[in-house]
Motif scaffolding. Structure first.
Motif, short mmCIF file in Angstrom:
data_model
loop_
_atom_site.label_atom_id
_atom_site.label_comp_id
_atom_site.label_asym_id
_atom_site.label_seq_id
_atom_site.Cartn_x
_atom_site.Cartn_y
_atom_site.Cartn_z
N GLY A 1 0.81 -1.21 0.00
CA GLY A 1 0.00 0.00 0.00
C GLY A 1 0.84 1.25 0.00
O GLY A 1 0.78 2.06 0.92
N MET A 2 1.62 1.40 -1.03
CA MET A 2 2.44 2.62 -1.08
C MET A 2 2.58 3.07 -2.52
O MET A 2 2.20 2.40 -3.46
CB MET A 2 3.79 2.40 -0.43
N THR A 3 3.13 4.26 -2.65
CA THR A 3 3.19 4.87 -3.97
C THR A 3 4.25 4.22 -4.84
O THR A 3 5.15 3.52 -4.37
CB THR A 3 3.51 6.36 -3.85
N PHE A 4 4.08 4.47 -6.10
CA PHE A 4 5.06 4.13 -7.10
C PHE A 4 6.47 4.57 -6.71
O PHE A 4 7.42 3.79 -6.74
CB PHE A 4 4.67 4.88 -8.37
N ALA A 5 6.56 5.82 -6.37
CA ALA A 5 7.87 6.41 -6.10
C ALA A 5 8.57 5.72 -4.94
O ALA A 5 9.79 5.48 -4.98
CB ALA A 5 7.72 7.89 -5.82
N ALA A 6 7.80 5.36 -3.91
CA ALA A 6 8.39 4.71 -2.75
C ALA A 6 8.96 3.35 -3.13
O ALA A 6 10.09 3.00 -2.76
CB ALA A 6 7.34 4.56 -1.65
N VAL A 7 8.18 2.59 -3.89
CA VAL A 7 8.66 1.28 -4.33
C VAL A 7 9.90 1.43 -5.20
O VAL A 7 10.87 0.68 -5.08
CB VAL A 7 7.55 0.53 -5.09
N LEU A 8 9.88 2.43 -6.03
CA LEU A 8 11.03 2.68 -6.90
C LEU A 8 12.29 2.93 -6.08
O LEU A 8 13.38 2.44 -6.40
CB LEU A 8 10.73 3.88 -7.79
N GLN A 9 12.16 3.70 -5.02
CA GLN A 9 13.31 3.98 -4.17
C GLN A 9 13.84 2.69 -3.53
O GLN A 9 15.05 2.47 -3.45
CB GLN A 9 12.94 5.00 -3.10
N HIS A 10 12.91 1.84 -3.10
CA HIS A 10 13.34 0.56 -2.54
C HIS A 10 14.07 -0.27 -3.59
O HIS A 10 15.09 -0.90 -3.30
CB HIS A 10 12.12 -0.20 -2.02
N LEU A 11 13.54 -0.26 -4.78
CA LEU A 11 14.17 -1.04 -5.84
C LEU A 11 15.58 -0.53 -6.15
O LEU A 11 16.49 -1.31 -6.42
CB LEU A 11 13.31 -1.00 -7.11
N GLN A 12 15.74 0.78 -6.09
CA GLN A 12 17.06 1.34 -6.34
C GLN A 12 18.06 0.90 -5.27
O GLN A 12 19.22 0.60 -5.57
CB GLN A 12 16.97 2.87 -6.41
N VAL A 13 17.59 0.85 -4.02
CA VAL A 13 18.46 0.39 -2.94
C VAL A 13 18.84 -1.07 -3.15
O VAL A 13 20.00 -1.46 -3.02
CB VAL A 13 17.76 0.58 -1.57
N LEU A 14 17.84 -1.87 -3.50
CA LEU A 14 18.10 -3.30 -3.70
C LEU A 14 19.03 -3.55 -4.87
O LEU A 14 19.88 -4.44 -4.83
CB LEU A 14 16.77 -4.04 -3.93
#
Lengths: 122, 122
Positions: free
Chosen positions: B41-54
């Motif tokens: 339940g979070m925004t696109f941008a938040a998931v994107l930031q997680h993906l960048q970290v991963l």
DNA sequence: GCAATACTCAAGTCAATGCTTAACTATTCC
DNA sequence: GGAATAGTTAAGCATTGACTTGAGTATTGC
């Protein structure tokens, strides 16, 4: 959600570099709180807080005799994390083999990835 | 002190529960950014930031085809952490054997035996 | 070409956490 | 008993990091 908390507390403990250094130090033998605080350029209280975190998640153990608290490594402390990693590495490795077929079967999923999968292992 | 940074980035990535869930999800097959963002339940941008970290620490890999970015597990990504744990478990286990003798030798006081392990270098 | 889609980037907000200071307790030494 | 030692706790500050909003870019479908 259930056994996540143990992994979670261990990861939170290990993510702090100072706490990893404390673990390294304790790997070479038990030490008192003041012995641990000395080499790190920080106060007694700060080291104590780190020790409490490490002990709370089972990575170290401590014992107070008189006015001196001695800390040492808890041998099995890293086992839950090691298990967690082991569980997730096997499916991930298996994933590698299936990837081509998964992508070939589903056409609405990621479109046609070139399977040049040059696995660079570490 | 030097190769700490790789372990450090992996631990920082894993310590966030959302990122561990993303890893779990990707273990079951590759997914696009929007497919990943939907269940959380979070925004696109938040998931994107997680993906960048991963991706920055080598736990996942992603590839953009057209306007769609597809993410997948990087198979060997957890290996450095697994190695780190393995290196630290062996000395810790060896510690266990000595513990009894250490405590038996010293009657009540903090043990002063850190000097017999000088050659242990990891 | 134009609109919808899929993602990207840049600030900005808010909560969590590491560290400090300062006061406090318990133990040892004289 | 009283001072020094070893540790403990609480409160507060400062940084970090997750998440949001909102604007922007590239690609696809008509």
């Amino acid at each position: 959600m259930l056994n996540y908390s143990e992994i979670d507390s261990i990861l939170r403990a290990l993510v702090e570099p100072t706490r990893r250094q404390i673990l390294e130090r304790l790997s070479r033998g038990p030490a008192t709180v003041s012995q641990l605080a000395e080499p790190f350029g920080m106060t007694f209280a700060a080291v104590l807080q780190h020790l409490q975190v490490l002990e709370a998640c089972g990575l170290i153990r401590s014992e107070k005799i008189g006015r001196v608290r001695t800390c040492r490594i808890e041998p099995g402390g890293l086992a839950p994390l090691a298990d967690w990693i082991a569980e997730r590495r096997i499916p991930a490795e298996r994933q590698l083999d299936r990837l081509g077929q998964i992508l070939a079967d589903t056409d609405q999923s990621p479109p046609k990835v070139q399977d040049q999968e040059k696995d660079e292992q570490t």
